[in-house]
Design a protein around this motif. Structure first.
Motif, short mmCIF file in Angstrom:
data_model
loop_
_atom_site.label_atom_id
_atom_site.label_comp_id
_atom_site.label_asym_id
_atom_site.label_seq_id
_atom_site.Cartn_x
_atom_site.Cartn_y
_atom_site.Cartn_z
N GLY A 111 -0.79 -17.19 -11.41
CA GLY A 111 0.43 -16.88 -12.16
C GLY A 111 0.19 -16.97 -13.66
O GLY A 111 0.63 -16.10 -14.44
N THR A 138 7.64 -9.62 -15.86
CA THR A 138 6.89 -10.50 -14.95
C THR A 138 7.84 -11.45 -14.22
O THR A 138 8.91 -11.80 -14.74
CB THR A 138 5.86 -11.35 -15.72
OG1 THR A 138 6.52 -12.15 -16.70
CG2 THR A 138 4.83 -10.46 -16.39
N VAL A 190 6.49 -14.60 -12.25
CA VAL A 190 5.32 -15.29 -11.71
C VAL A 190 5.62 -16.75 -11.45
O VAL A 190 6.36 -17.40 -12.20
CB VAL A 190 4.10 -15.16 -12.65
CG1 VAL A 190 3.71 -13.70 -12.82
CG2 VAL A 190 4.38 -15.80 -14.01
#
Length: 441
Positions: free
Chosen positions: A296, A319, A321
């Motif tokens: 991540g 994103t 993550v």
């Protein structure tokens, strides 16, 4: 190979023949010993009734030393011996055959002479009065028998070795022949037919041969593709530079041509860098420097590097993550994520988006790159990870793609035992998921 197999056979056969000869000699002599003791036992049984008769002296004279007869008292003192003076003989109480006869009723023993030429066989039986009747006979020892028979044994061994050599030569030829035929005809099914046991070996060799040919074909194709891909930007650079050099392009036109040269040079550098990366990964000595990394965190950092490129293409980059620990080469993970995101940006539409997710799911960590781009038809999905394969060649060249990005992704995933899946429809975007084994601390 044939010589080594033949030499191995000959060593085994020679050892087997020699061992068999020695064992047969020992077994035969053992049978001979038992027969001698049995014969002496019969002699003792015949002599026993004659000891007290008037014919005892005549019988002993007729034996004439062929059979030695000794009578020993319970105290071990020799009372009579037909071959020696009994008064001068030692006490026989400790002689093995005498001690055994006094204890159990009968006994036997074999004693070799100091020269090892002869052996003396003894048999003793206890009489009614407690004394012992012992009979003895000399015969050739095992060593004497072996030495006398040695010329014949050597002759037989030589004949057996000669026959064995001939048989081993034929067997070796038959064993090696399928392999010899295989080298002459790698694709022939008849090559492994002689020995079913060799068929797995033949299949392995044939499979390796096919892999080598396939690898050679791929290298030839790769070389041709590289030459073609390098030729295009070099031709463009050369053409524009020639126009500027000749003075045919001036002012704004020369500036535009210089921009095209710069664009082609950048594409050429990108292509060369990708080829170098693939070559390094293909090298046998290439090693993966594994460590426990947070996928991540790597994804977040890599995506940030591509935000400027996404803005130029008017693509929104987001994103989602979560921490996900994997055992991997950090540089390769950055390369994998960069190529996936770069492809998603290049083949997107104006105003489109790219979403990058990292999430742990049970024993795996999933990296998902989803775009709203042009999509990939089903007929192309299995081939997009091949080197230099492009779904839309004109768009690839326009965006500066090398056709090696997904090939690098596939290579890195394979080296990390990761699985790749793709979901895509033309006009509906593409989702690529890479699944890694999760590491727990």
């Amino acid at each position: 190979m044939k010589r080594r197999i033949l030499a191995y056979f000959m060593r085994m056969l020679t050892a087997a023949v020699a061992l068999t000869t020695v064992l047969m000699t020992l077994v035969t002599y053992g049978m001979f010993e038992r027969r001698m003791i049995e014969d002496l036992s019969v002699d003792a049984q015949v002599l026993h009734p004659l000891l007290d008769s008037s014919d005892a002296g005549r019988v002993m004279d007729e034996l004439n030393g062929a059979l030695r007869v000794t009578i020993i008292g319970e105290d071990g003192v020799v009372r009579y011996d037909n071959c020696s003076d009994a008064s001068r003989m030692d006490n026989h109480l400790n002689r093995p055959e005498v001690a055994q006869a006094l204890k159990t009723g009968e006994g036997s023993d074999v004693r070799d002479s100091q020269t090892m030429d002869t052996s003396t066989f003894y048999y003793a039986t206890r009489l009614e009065d407690g004394s012992v009747l012992r009979v003895a006979k000399e015969a050739s020892s095992i060593f004497s028998i072996y030495l006398n028979a040695l010329p014949l044994i050597l002759l037989v061994m030589a004949m057996m070795i000669a026959v064995s050599f001939f048989a081993a030569h034929l067997l070796t030829d038959r064993l090696v022949d399928p392999i010899r035929r295989l080298t002459a005809d790698m694709d022939g099914e008849h090559s492994a037919a002689s020995y079913p046991e060799l068929q797995p070996f033949m299949r392995t060799i044939r499979s390796q041969h096919e892999e080598i040919l396939k690898s050679a074909d791929m290298r030839v194709e790769f070389t041709a593709n590289v030459s073609h891909e390098l030729k295009t930007p070099l031709t463009s650079i050369s053409g524009y530079a020639e126009l500027i050099e000749s003075g045919m392009a001036q002012g704004e036109q020369a500036q535009r041509f210089a921009g095209e040269i710069h664009k082609s040079a950048n594409r050429l550098l990108t292509l060369i860098n990708d080829i170098i990366k693939l070559s390094q990964m293909d090298a046998p000595e290439h090693r993966i420097e594994r460590e426990v990394v947070d996928l991540g965190q790597i994804a977040e950092g890599t995506v940030n590097q591509l935000r400027i490129s996404a803005e130029k293409m008017n693509v929104t980059l987001t994103t989602d993550v979560k921490p996900g620990l994997v055992s991997a080469d950090k540089g390769m993970m950055e390369e994998l994520i960069y190529n996936l995101c770069d492809n998603a940006i290049r083949y997107n539409v104006r105003g489109g988006s790219v979403r990058v997710e990292v999430r742990p799911v049970r024993e795996r960590v999933l990296l998902v790159v989803q775009d709203t781009g042009i999509g990939i038809g089903r007929e192309h999905q299995e081939r997009v990870f091949e080197r230099f394969y492009r779904v839309d060649k004109s768009r690839s060249k326009a965006t500066g793609g090398t056709g090696l990005g997904l090939a690098i992704v596939k290579h890195i995933a394979a080296q990390h035992d990761a699985n790749i899946t793709m979901e895509s429809e033309p006009g509906s975007g593409t989702t690529i998921t890479v699944s890694f084994e999760r590491v727990t601390r």
